[in-house]
Scaffold this active site. Structure first.
Site, PDB file in Angstrom:
ATOM      1  N   CYS A  85      37.689  41.139  40.513  1.00  0.00           N
ATOM      2  CA  CYS A  85      39.331  42.235  40.678  1.00  0.00           C
ATOM      3  C   CYS A  85      37.961  43.913  41.197  1.00  0.00           C
ATOM      4  CB  CYS A  85      39.464  42.599  39.044  1.00  0.00           C
ATOM      5  SG  CYS A  85      40.633  44.496  39.280  1.00  0.00           S
ATOM      6  N   CYS A 235      43.783  48.434  45.459  1.00  0.00           N
ATOM      7  CA  CYS A 235      43.145  47.132  45.213  1.00  0.00           C
ATOM      8  C   CYS A 235      42.447  46.329  46.086  1.00  0.00           C
ATOM      9  CB  CYS A 235      44.358  45.889  45.820  1.00  0.00           C
ATOM     10  SG  CYS A 235      44.066  44.618  45.331  1.00  0.00           S
TER      11      CYS A 235
HETATM   12  O1  PYC Z   1      41.443  46.107  42.581  1.00  0.00           O
HETATM   13  O2  PYC Z   1      41.091  44.257  43.577  1.00  0.00           O
HETATM   14  C1  PYC Z   1      41.259  44.492  42.833  1.00  0.00           C
HETATM   15  C2  PYC Z   1      42.875  44.311  42.019  1.00  0.00           C
HETATM   16  C3  PYC Z   1      43.383  43.117  41.765  1.00  0.00           C
HETATM   17  C4  PYC Z   1      44.412  43.058  40.955  1.00  0.00           C
HETATM   18  C5  PYC Z   1      44.422  44.845  40.533  1.00  0.00           C
HETATM   19  N1  PYC Z   1      43.821  44.987  40.791  1.00  0.00           N
END
Ligand code: PYC
Length: 310
Positions: A85, A235
């Site tokens: 993550c 993300c």
């Molecule tokens: O920031 O890699 C990330 C992530 C994965 C799921 C939610 N955030």
């Protein structure tokens, strides 16, 4: 148990810092497996109501496996354990600093998909050097019931992503219900058509791209996470997957910056370097500590480990 509550670009990470769980002495992938099998109630205690919600990403710190690494970490959400993550790693960095366990500068963190380096700057700004990321398949068509055929790239950035640009959706906050439904239907269509990542890896993150709201940025995204919540941040693993696709298309050169805006307007800056032909993404974002919580498990509380979900 105590968790430090952080958010990175609006996306929360609740990090258990004193768990002392018996995860064995195997690799981080082995420890992830043990956590999944033996400690699922800890996952649900953090990510299910009434203490948590589907938006929360949880993390548990453990002993590192790499000499010199600051910790090992296993990330999880309301439905399962994650592999990696990005926003959560940025959160872990500021949580460790908050606890006085690390100072500014470069550090290493062990994750189930490999050791990740990060650099902590003033003000909670963190750059993570993610695991090698790559595009597995290009322009894959999938028939989405009620919508028609959608094309997407399948890429790995620490999790598996289906990256879609030809969706015709408006990437605005007032449209998240429609974006969630649409992305969920894509996910179900991928599953129904047996479309996976390498080695049958389940594609459990759907990522839609569109023009940025702020013209200084390169793109805006909407990322649907495995538990049906959308990522408030751009993300980290999803931006890594995007960088791998841009690199494969020759649209971004090593060292150039990609400014990825999230659906709530928060920003990650991405770059990559090539190491032995592999795309190694660097993601920069900012996290804040916004809570320091002692969990109480009252034996009379039927929901002390969360309300079960189907
Ligand atoms: O920031 O890699 C990330 C992530 C994965 C799921 C939610 N955030």
């Amino acid at each position: 148990m105590r968790f430090i509550q952080t958010h990175t670009g609006g996306e929360p990470t609740h990090i258990i810092v004193d768990a002392n769980l018996d995860l064995g002495s195997g690799s981080m992938a082995d420890r992830r497996k043990v956590f999944r099998e033996k400690y699922d109630h800890i996952r649900t205690a953090i990510t299910h109501e009434p203490r948590g919600s589907e938006v929360v990403v949880g993390a548990v710190l453990c002993e590192p496996t790499t000499p010199g690494a600051v910790a090992g970490v296993i990330f999880f959400n309301n439905v399962d354990v994650l592999w990696m993550c990005g926003h959560g790693t940025i959160g872990v960095a500021v949580a460790l600093a908050h606890l006085g366990r690390i100072g500014l500068g470069r550090h290493q963190l062990d994750t189930p998909v490999g050791t990740v380096e990060f650099e902590l700057f003033e003000g909670g700004r963190v750059t993570i050097k993610n695991v090698a990321s790559y595009r597995h398949a290009t322009n894959v068509p999938v028939e989405v019931p009620g919508h028609g055929v959608v094309h997407g790239d399948i890429a790995w950035g620490g999790n598996w992503f289906f990256l879609v640009s030809d969706h015709g959706q408006q990437l605005t906050l007032d449209n998240v219900d429609a974006l969630t439904n649409f992305s969920w239907r894509i996910r179900q269509a991928l599953e129904a058509n047996n479309i996976t990542g390498a080695e049958d890896g389940e594609i459990d993150h759907i990522e839609l791209f569109g023009p940025p709201a702020d013209s200084v940025n390169d793109s805006r995204n909407f990322v649907l996470c495995p538990g049906k919540a959308y990522d408030r941040s751009p993300c980290g693993t999803g931006t890594s997957a995007k960088l791998a696709c841009l690199a494969a298309d020759g649209k971004l050169q090593p060292g150039e910056t990609w400014r990825q805006e999230s659906i709530v307007g928060s920003l990650f800056e991405g770059r990559y370097e090539l190491a032995e032909g592999q795309c190694i993404p660097e993601i920069t974002g900012t996290a804040y500590v916004n809570g320091d919580v002692t969990m109480i498990f009252d034996e009379n509380d039927p929901f002390r480990f969360g309300i079960p979900q189907n």
